[in-house]
Scaffold this motif. Structure first.
Motif, PDB file in Angstrom:
ATOM      1  N   ASN A 139       0.849  -1.188   0.000  1.00 20.48           N
ATOM      2  CA  ASN A 139       0.000   0.000   0.000  1.00 20.48           C
ATOM      3  C   ASN A 139       0.889   1.245   0.000  1.00 20.48           C
ATOM      4  OD1 ASN A 139      -2.105   1.803   0.245  1.00 20.48           O
ATOM      5  ND2 ASN A 139      -2.312   1.524   2.470  1.00 20.48           N
ATOM      6  N   HIS A 140       0.797   1.991  -1.106  1.00 16.14           N
ATOM      7  CA  HIS A 140       1.645   3.184  -1.230  1.00 16.14           C
ATOM      8  C   HIS A 140       1.041   4.119  -2.262  1.00 16.14           C
ATOM      9  CE1 HIS A 140       4.831   5.904  -2.202  1.00 16.14           C
ATOM     10  NE2 HIS A 140       5.143   5.302  -3.343  1.00 16.14           N
ATOM     11  N   ASP A 141       1.025   5.410  -1.941  1.00 16.80           N
ATOM     12  CA  ASP A 141       0.547   6.427  -2.862  1.00 16.80           C
ATOM     13  C   ASP A 141       1.711   6.833  -3.759  1.00 16.80           C
ATOM     14  OD1 ASP A 141      -0.669   8.414  -4.257  1.00 16.80           O
ATOM     15  OD2 ASP A 141      -1.154   9.682  -2.519  1.00 16.80           O
ATOM     16  N   ASP A 142       1.746   6.277  -4.988  1.00 12.99           N
ATOM     17  CA  ASP A 142       2.887   6.521  -5.865  1.00 12.99           C
ATOM     18  C   ASP A 142       2.895   7.929  -6.450  1.00 12.99           C
ATOM     19  OD1 ASP A 142       0.698   6.252  -7.420  1.00 12.99           O
ATOM     20  OD2 ASP A 142       1.455   4.582  -8.635  1.00 12.99           O
ATOM     21  N   LYS A 143       1.866   8.720  -6.172  1.00 11.61           N
ATOM     22  CA  LYS A 143       1.849  10.091  -6.678  1.00 11.61           C
ATOM     23  C   LYS A 143       2.679  11.023  -5.804  1.00 11.61           C
ATOM     24  CE  LYS A 143      -2.744   9.678  -8.798  1.00 11.61           C
ATOM     25  NZ  LYS A 143      -4.118  10.240  -8.849  1.00 11.61           N
TER      26      LYS A 143
END
Length: 449
Positions: free
Chosen positions: A324-328
Motif C-alpha cells: 500500500n503506497h501512494d505513488d503520486k
C-alpha cells in the motif's frame, strides 16, 4: 615547575579574596571622613568632662577620666580659678561652659579648647583639652596601617581568606581527582568504576559530569560485552559447518563411493560459511560512517522492487504480499540505498519465512510528522512479548518459532542500518495475530539540498 590544580585554585581564590576585601575597605575609607570622626571624639570627650565636672565636681570627673585611654588623660588639665580673678558667673573673661552645647557650635577647629565650669561647690574650674595632640596621635596610628586596616584585622583577613580559599580549592580539586582516577581505571580495563554515587551530593555541573561518565563507562561495558558475545557466537556458528565438512571428508576417506555426496555437502557448507562471513562483514561495516555513501533515492520505488522480488518466492508458497503506497507522492530519501534495500528485504523475507500457506503479508508506506513510516506485518505465530527486543540482537533466534534457518543476523543488520540513517525500528505483536515491524526514516526535501 608543575603546580597542581589545588594550589592554583587556592592561590587564585586567596589573591582574589584579599583584593576584594582591600578594595571594599578602601571604598569605605574614601567615603568615611576620618577627620570628622576625630573631631566628634574630641567634642564628646570635652562634653562628658564638662558635664561630670559641673554635676559632680573633680571627683566625678576623675571617675570619668578612668574610663578613657591612659594617653587621653594626659591631654586634659583642670584647675580651679583664683577667686580674685573671677566675679561669680558674670565675668566676661571667664564664660561658663554649657555642657549641652553640641558639636555644631564647635565647628571651628582649635588647637587647645579652654572651658570654664562652675562645680556644685561654687568653685570655677578651668578645663583645658589639647586637641592637636589627639589629632597628631590618631594620624600617626593610621599612617602605620596598610590601607588604614589595623594589623590584627589584616592578619585575620589573611588567615580567613586562606581558610576560605583552601576550602574552595579542595571542593573543586577533590572531584576532579576522582574523575582522573576513574579515567585511569577505565584505561586499565576496569569498567566497573562509577563516580555518580560519590559525587551525587554536590548537585552541580560536576555531578552531571559524573553521571555522564558513568553512562559512558556503562555504554563501553555494554558494547564490550556485546562484542565479546558476538565473537563467541561467530566462533560457535563457524564450528558447525566446519565440523560437518570434517565429517564429510572422513566419510569420503572411508568409502570412495561417498565422494560425490561429500563434495555436494562440502559445497553447501562452504556456501553457508560464505553467507555467514558476508553477513558478519556487513554488520561490522555498518558501524563505519564511510559505508554510508551520500545517495538520493525514492524509497517507494525501493520498496516496490523488494516486494516484486520476494513475490516470486511467496507465490510458490501461496502467500500474498500486499503493498500500500501512494505513488503520486514524492518519497525522496537520503542515505545508502543498497543498505536499506537489504534491511527491508531482511524484514520481508523474515515475514515470509514465518508465513504459512494461504496467509498474507502487508507492506505500507506513509508519511507522518515529516517522516517516512514503513510497516511490514505478517500473519505468522508472532513473538513472545519478552523477546520482541531480542530478535534485533545478533544471532537472536527465537526458539519458539521452530524454524532454525539462518544465523539470526538479518534483523540485527536491519536495526543497525535503520539507526545509521537516523531512523527508528520497533517490533510489536498485531492484535489480529502475527508480527508487525514499524520503521521510521527522516524525509529529505529536495528543495533544501
Amino acid at each position: 615547575m608543575r603546580l597542581s590544580l589545588f594550589w592554583k585554585i587556592l592561590i587564585g581564590f586567596w589573591v582574589a579574596f584579599i583584593l576584594a576585601v582591600q578594595m571594599l575597605w578602601v571604598v569605605v575609607a574614601v567615603h568615611h571622613d576620618e577627620a570628622d570622626e576625630v573631631e566628634r571624639q574630641i567634642n564628646w570627650r570635652i562634653s562628658s568632662a564638662i558635664d561630670a565636672l559641673r554635676h559632680g565636681g573633680p571627683r566625678e570627673l576623675e571617675l570619668i577620666l578612668r574610663t578613657w585611654p591612659p594617653q587621653q588623660t594626659d591631654y586634659i588639665k583642670v584647675e580651679a580659678v583664683d577667686e580674685s580673678k573671677v566675679n561669680a558667673l558674670n565675668n566676661p573673661y571667664f564664660p561658663i561652659s554649657d555642657p549641652k552645647r553640641s558639636y555644631e557650635s564647635r565647628k571651628e577647629k582649635q588647637s587647645v579648647y579652654n572651658e570654664y565650669v562652675m562645680a556644685p561647690d561654687n568653685i570655677l574650674y578651668h578645663l583645658q583639652y589639647d586637641a592637636d595632640k589627639v589629632r597628631s596621635e590618631y594620624l600617626s596610628l593610621t599612617d602605620r596601617y596598610l590601607f588604614n586596616i589595623h594589623e590584627p584585622l589584616m592578619f585575620l583577613g589573611l588567615f580567613g581568606g586562606f581558610i576560605f580559599s583552601s576550602f574552595m580549592a579542595w571542593n573543586l580539586a577533590r572531584p576532579l581527582k576522582f574523575i582522573r582516577q576513574g579515567f585511569a581505571r577505565v584505561a586499565q580495563g576496569d569498567l566497573s568504576v562509577r563516580l555518580f554515587p560519590k559525587l551525587k551530593r554536590r548537585k552541580d555541573e560536576i555531578t552531571d559530569v559524573a553521571r555522564d561518565f558513568d553512562h559512558m563507562v556503562g555504554r563501553i561495558d555494554q558494547l564490550s560485552s556485546a562484542r565479546e558475545q558476538l565473537l563467541h557466537d561467530i566462533s560457535h556458528e563457524l564450528r558447525t559447518p566446519l565440523a560437518r565438512i570434517r565429517i564429510a571428508l572422513g566419510l569420503a576417506q572411508q568409502k570412495s563411493e561417498n565422494i560425490p555426496q561429500t563434495l555436494s555437502r562440502i559445497e553447501r557448507e562452504t556456501e553457508r560459511l560464505d553467507s555467514l562471513i558476508a553477513e558478519v562483514l556487513t554488520l561490522a561495516r555498518i558501524d563505519n560512517d564511510a559505508f554510508l555513501e551520500e545517495q538520493f533515492f525514492d524509497i517507494g520505488l525501493l520498496l516496490q522492487a523488494i516486494v516484486e522480488d520476494v513475490r516470486y518466492e511467496s507465490a510458490q508458497r501461496d502467500v500474498q504480499i500486499h503493498f500500500n503506497h501512494d505513488d503520486k507522492k514524492e518519497c525522496t530519501a537520503r542515505g545508502n540505498a543498497e543498505l536499506l534495500h537489504r534491511a527491508f528485504e531482511n524484514i520481508l523475507r523474515n515475514a515470509l519465512k514465518f508465513s504459512t500457506t494461504g496467509k498474507s503479508i502487508y507492506v505500507s508506506l506513509t508519511i507522518e510528522n515529516d517522516r517516512f513510516v514503513i510497516v511490514i506485518r505478517d500473519e505468522g505465530p508472532g513473538v513472545d512479548e519478552d523477546k520482541l527486543d531480542f530478535i534485533f540482537e545478533a544471532f537472536g533466534r527465537v526458539p519458539s518459532s521452530g524454524i532454525k534457518d539462518g544465523y539470526g543476523l538479518g534483523l540485527s543488520i536491519t536495526k543497525k542500518a535503520v539507526l545509521a540513517h537516523n531512523g527508528e525500528i520497533r517490533a510489536t505483536n498485531h492484535p489480529e495475530g502475527g508480527l508487525s515491524i514499524r520503521v521510521t526514516l527522516p524525509i529529505w526535501e529536495v528543495n533544501h539540498s
